[in-house]
Design a protein around this motif. Structure first.
Motif, PDB file in Angstrom:
ATOM      1  N   SER A 312      32.605  44.030  47.643  1.00  0.00           N
ATOM      2  CA  SER A 312      33.765  43.250  47.204  1.00  0.00           C
ATOM      3  C   SER A 312      35.052  43.910  47.680  1.00  0.00           C
ATOM      4  O   SER A 312      35.048  45.019  48.213  1.00  0.00           O
ATOM      5  CB  SER A 312      33.766  43.127  45.674  1.00  0.00           C
ATOM      6  OG  SER A 312      33.921  44.404  45.077  1.00  0.00           O
ATOM      7  N   ASN A 330      40.093  41.839  42.072  1.00  0.00           N
ATOM      8  CA  ASN A 330      38.773  42.301  42.472  1.00  0.00           C
ATOM      9  C   ASN A 330      37.971  41.053  42.828  1.00  0.00           C
ATOM     10  O   ASN A 330      37.692  40.221  41.964  1.00  0.00           O
ATOM     11  CB  ASN A 330      38.107  43.077  41.331  1.00  0.00           C
ATOM     12  CG  ASN A 330      36.863  43.814  41.795  1.00  0.00           C
ATOM     13  OD1 ASN A 330      36.209  43.408  42.735  1.00  0.00           O
ATOM     14  ND2 ASN A 330      36.533  44.900  41.104  1.00  0.00           N
ATOM     15  N   ARG A 331      37.612  40.875  44.113  1.00  0.00           N
ATOM     16  CA  ARG A 331      36.960  39.640  44.560  1.00  0.00           C
ATOM     17  C   ARG A 331      35.701  39.948  45.351  1.00  0.00           C
ATOM     18  O   ARG A 331      35.654  40.913  46.122  1.00  0.00           O
ATOM     19  CB  ARG A 331      37.917  38.827  45.460  1.00  0.00           C
ATOM     20  CG  ARG A 331      39.191  38.366  44.785  1.00  0.00           C
ATOM     21  CD  ARG A 331      38.931  37.232  43.789  1.00  0.00           C
ATOM     22  NE  ARG A 331      40.176  36.638  43.329  1.00  0.00           N
ATOM     23  CZ  ARG A 331      40.928  37.109  42.344  1.00  0.00           C
ATOM     24  NH1 ARG A 331      40.533  38.199  41.703  1.00  0.00           N
ATOM     25  NH2 ARG A 331      42.047  36.508  41.985  1.00  0.00           N
ATOM     26  N   ALA A 332      34.692  39.102  45.194  1.00  0.00           N
ATOM     27  CA  ALA A 332      33.472  39.219  45.982  1.00  0.00           C
ATOM     28  C   ALA A 332      33.812  39.031  47.462  1.00  0.00           C
ATOM     29  O   ALA A 332      34.549  38.107  47.836  1.00  0.00           O
ATOM     30  CB  ALA A 332      32.451  38.175  45.539  1.00  0.00           C
ATOM     31  N   TYR A 466      35.306  36.264  37.008  1.00  0.00           N
ATOM     32  CA  TYR A 466      34.516  35.635  38.058  1.00  0.00           C
ATOM     33  C   TYR A 466      33.342  34.863  37.437  1.00  0.00           C
ATOM     34  O   TYR A 466      32.577  35.414  36.642  1.00  0.00           O
ATOM     35  CB  TYR A 466      34.001  36.701  39.025  1.00  0.00           C
ATOM     36  CG  TYR A 466      33.215  36.144  40.184  1.00  0.00           C
ATOM     37  CD1 TYR A 466      33.799  35.238  41.071  1.00  0.00           C
ATOM     38  CD2 TYR A 466      31.893  36.527  40.396  1.00  0.00           C
ATOM     39  CE1 TYR A 466      33.080  34.733  42.148  1.00  0.00           C
ATOM     40  CE2 TYR A 466      31.169  36.034  41.475  1.00  0.00           C
ATOM     41  CZ  TYR A 466      31.771  35.130  42.335  1.00  0.00           C
ATOM     42  OH  TYR A 466      31.068  34.627  43.401  1.00  0.00           O
TER      43      TYR A 466
END
Length: 485
Positions: A312, A330-332, A466
């Motif tokens: 990520s 915080n992103r995949a 998420y």
């Protein structure tokens, strides 16, 4: 019958510059000092030698300091030197020496002169007057050397020291201390080839880390004997000397060094590596598409991390102080990369966007000045001529400073123009194809990253937890203002 004990003496010898590196100058001083001590019935208990050390330059003199310590303990009762200029070179040092020796009745004898009497105010005044002339002589010598270095730099001449990476010395001699002297500077072909290829790679849109890896594979090593890191490679690539320009105190002074890369190519590479859009973080950490490109909603850069199956992007602030900090993006990685690539490919394939980008690229190309090298060379030549006229006394200090500043301003203006004309070959190469979108998708990650950095502003928006599916509303992708026309 009682034998009288002879006064304990110390010999001090020093030479500022030992070109041969053999200590012959100090050996002669010690021999003559020993003879003087014998004539005066002194017992030499210590010999202190500072070889190849100036007393005026500010460097520590270990043996001189050791002698002072022995005077304090009473080990030394008389100091013998070849001349007081070998012992002291500054009036401040003389004052300290008087404070040290006078209370202890320590005499000073010199081979090249009379006994240094420090017992009365009159004799101390004479000693101080002599030291004033010694200091003036050192200062005048320092001024002459600095002037010679300025003139040498103005002519683009080598000023000594370690030869920069990319060049080498020929027709040289090596003294016994391993110091290289004499000779001339020429291009070192293997190193120069790496500098050329590295410069062209950056202009073509490649990353600094890929250039660093190529240098390592080619066997390039730094001063420590180890492979270079990205910081060292960046520093080498950004040297104006690569383009034949020598610098002195931050100013372009001459262009007599053999150039490794064309000045116009160097300026393009310089504009890319010094762009404010490039993050300051080490490029070795930017292996992924949006590392160092996408921004968190706080404004800091995103970086990639994690195992392949759970990789990520997270805000670089997360790593501040080695602690996890909440409240940042915080992103995949997989879904975000796929979305950004799709949007970019679509953007570049649109006829209106492509036309605007090509127009901007053409504007940069039209504004480039192929005579830039000649322009700077002409101004530098004028500056050198000005120095020669000032040295001969044909112009006064005021005229020199006014004319010099005008030339410096013109050089700075030219450099500003050429930096603004840097452009980005990665973008142009993609747009020059029949299908820019497909060209982007087939490019290496490092080239895709350069295109994204040049054309778009990518910033993540605040979102909730998420939920397992990617939401395009959580990312903003906009054309940069320069591309909007």
């Amino acid at each position: 019958m009682t034998t009288m004990q002879r006064p304990r003496a110390a010999i001090y010898a020093r030479i500022s510059r030992d070109i041969a590196g053999q200590g012959l100058g100090t050996e002669r001083q010690v021999a003559e000092c020993q003879a003087l001590a014998d004539r005066n019935g002194l017992e030499v208990v210590r010999v202190y030698v500072d070889n190849d050390i100036s007393a005026f330059g500010g460097r520590p003199r270990p043996e001189f300091e050791r002698m002072q310590a022995d005077i304090r303990t009473g080990t030394v009762q008389t100091v013998v030197c070849w001349d007081t200029s070998r012992l002291l070179r500054k009036t401040r040092e003389l004052e300290d020496f008087i404070d040290l020796c006078q209370p202890r009745n320590v005499d000073t004898l010199q081979v090249n002169g009379l006994r240094v009497d420090l017992s009365s105010s009159h004799s101390r005044a004479i000693a101080k007057q002599g030291m004033v002339y010694h200091q003036m002589e050192s200062e005048l010598k320092s001024e002459r050397i600095k002037a010679q270095k300025r003139q040498a730099a103005a002519s683009g001449k080598y000023l000594g020291g370690r030869v920069p990476y990319g060049w080498r010395k020929v027709d040289t001699i090596t003294d016994t201390l391993g110091r290289v002297r004499g000779g001339q500077i020429v291009v070192d072909d293997p190193a120069a080839a790496l500098i050329r290829s590295g410069t062209e790679a950056i202009v073509a849109g490649r990353s600094l880390i890929s250039v660093t890896r190529e240098w390592a594979d080619a066997g390039a090593i730094g001063l420590t004997g180890n492979r270079m890191n990205t910081t060292q490679v960046r520093r080498i690539l950004l040297r104006p000397r690569n383009a034949g320009l020598s610098m002195f105190h931050g100013q372009v002074m001459g262009n007599d060094w053999p150039a490794i890369v064309p000045l116009s190519t160097f300026r393009k590479m310089e504009a890319i590596l010094t762009s404010p859009d490039r993050p300051r973080q080490a490029e070795s950490k930017f292996r992924y598409l949006l590392s160092g490109v996408a921004l968190c909603y706080c404004g800091a850069y995103m970086t990639g991390f994690g195992a392949p199956e759970r990789r990520s992007y997270r805000c670089s602030v997360h790593q501040a102080g080695g602690r996890y900090i909440r409240g940042h993006a915080n992103r995949a990685m997989g879904p975000l990369d796929h979305y950004v690539r799709s949007v970019t490919s679509h953007y570049l394939g649109r006829s209106d966007v492509r036309a605007q980008l090509l127009k901007d690229m053409q504007r940069l190309a039209d504004s480039e000045r192929p005579v830039e090298s000649a322009d700077i060379a002409r101004l530098v030549s004028m500056k050198q001529d000005l120095i020669r006229r000032w040295t001969r006394g044909e112009i006064d200090d005021g005229e020199w400073e006014e004319a010099r500043q005008e030339i410096v301003n013109q050089i700075a203006a030219l450099e500003a123009v050429t930096k603004a004309n840097g452009g980005n070959r990665a973008v142009f190469s993609a747009l020059a194809t029949e299908d820019p979108g497909a060209a982007f998708l087939s490019s290496p990650v490092e080239v895709q990253r350069e295109i994204l950095r040049e054309v778009f502003r990518i910033q993540l928006r605040e979102s909730g937890p998420y939920r397992g599916t990617f939401d395009p509303e959580t990312v903003s992708i906009t054309l940069k203002e320069a591309m909007d026309g």
